[in-house]
Write an enzyme that holds these catalytic residues in place. Structure first.
Site, short mmCIF file in Angstrom:
data_model
loop_
_atom_site.label_atom_id
_atom_site.label_comp_id
_atom_site.label_asym_id
_atom_site.label_seq_id
_atom_site.Cartn_x
_atom_site.Cartn_y
_atom_site.Cartn_z
N HIS A 62 -7.20 -6.01 -0.68
CA HIS A 62 -6.02 -5.16 -0.52
C HIS A 62 -4.96 -5.81 0.37
O HIS A 62 -3.84 -5.32 0.44
CB HIS A 62 -6.45 -3.82 0.07
CG HIS A 62 -5.38 -2.77 0.03
ND1 HIS A 62 -4.73 -2.40 -1.13
CD2 HIS A 62 -4.84 -2.00 1.02
CE1 HIS A 62 -3.84 -1.45 -0.87
NE2 HIS A 62 -3.88 -1.19 0.43
N SER A 81 0.83 -1.19 0.00
CA SER A 81 0.00 0.00 0.00
C SER A 81 0.88 1.25 0.00
O SER A 81 1.72 1.42 -0.88
CB SER A 81 -0.96 -0.04 1.19
OG SER A 81 -2.02 0.87 1.02
N ASP A 134 -9.15 -5.96 -5.21
CA ASP A 134 -8.70 -4.82 -4.39
C ASP A 134 -9.52 -3.59 -4.75
O ASP A 134 -9.51 -3.12 -5.89
CB ASP A 134 -7.21 -4.56 -4.66
CG ASP A 134 -6.58 -3.58 -3.67
OD1 ASP A 134 -7.33 -2.79 -3.06
OD2 ASP A 134 -5.35 -3.61 -3.53
#
Length: 225
Positions: free
Chosen positions: A181, A19, A153
């Protein structure tokens, strides 16, 4: 990260970033290529503008108040009910709901929430992500790069993975069907297999200052155009 490696007496590393951490890994490799052997990006930010509406909302004024309210007594029950509903409605966000709640729980006071929001707002606003690595992706030529993404995601869409893969010379891409995610939570064995195979099959990059300087001056991959 650089200073920590210095304290630990580690000269060169394979970076794994998830991320926002993916963007940090890319920035580290950009600033310290001589200390970077490989890059692994997992659902990484910083590729394109689109991003989850929840993150856009978190960048708006008043978000800190909302985060604070989620931690109030009595809010746990409706939060858990929302997670249950997302899962049973088979909404893609349901795959990540528990992890997102855990992140909120990890912000116990106003200082930590403020730090989180300042970091988020540096890269996201109401329009989406405001930074991109695409204009520097050619610099990964010769740097083994692995992209790991969840097919479902909704925080950083899988389309970002395709864009990054096309822009990064020689990169590998693995998409995990049914993952969101946090594929390392929902598909840990598959993620670990992909990571181990990548480490076994690739040789670490060895950048010299002269090679890096030449790439920057050309502004493109050698042999293009």
């Amino acid at each position: 990260m650089r200073d920590l490696l210095g304290v630990l007496d580690i000269d060169r590393v394979t970076l794994v970033g998830h991320s926002l951490g993916g963007g940090i890994a890319m920035q580290f490799a950009y600033q310290y290529p001589e200390r970077t052997e490989r890059i692994v990006l997992v659902g990484a930010g910083g590729v394109s503008r689109s991003v989850s509406p929840a993150l856009r909302a978190a960048s708006l004024p008043g978000a800190q108040l909302v985060l604070g309210m989620l931690g109030l007594p009595g809010m746990r029950t409706p939060t858990e009910a929302a997670v249950w509903a997302l899962r049973h409605l088979d909404h893609p966000l349901g795959r990540d709901a528990e992890d997102l709640v855990r992140i909120v729980d990890a912000l116990p006071d106003a200082t930590s929430r403020s730090a989180f929001l300042r970091t988020l707002r540096a890269v996201v606003d109401w329009r989406g992500q405001v930074v991109t690595m695409l204009d520097r992706c050619y610099l990964t030529a010769g740097m083994p790069t692995l992209l790991l993404w969840g097919g479902d995601d909704v925080i950083v869409p899988v389309e970002h993975a395709q864009l990054a893969h096309e822009a990064m010379p020689g990169s590998r891409l693995e998409v995990f069907d049914g993952a969101g995610h946090f594929p390392f939570h929902t598909h840990p064995d598959e993620v670990l297999r992909a990571l181990r195979e990548f480490l076994a099959d690739t040789e670490p990059a060895h950048w010299s200052a002269a090679e890096w300087r030449a790439l920057l001056r050309r502004g493109r991959v050698a042999g293009d155009g």
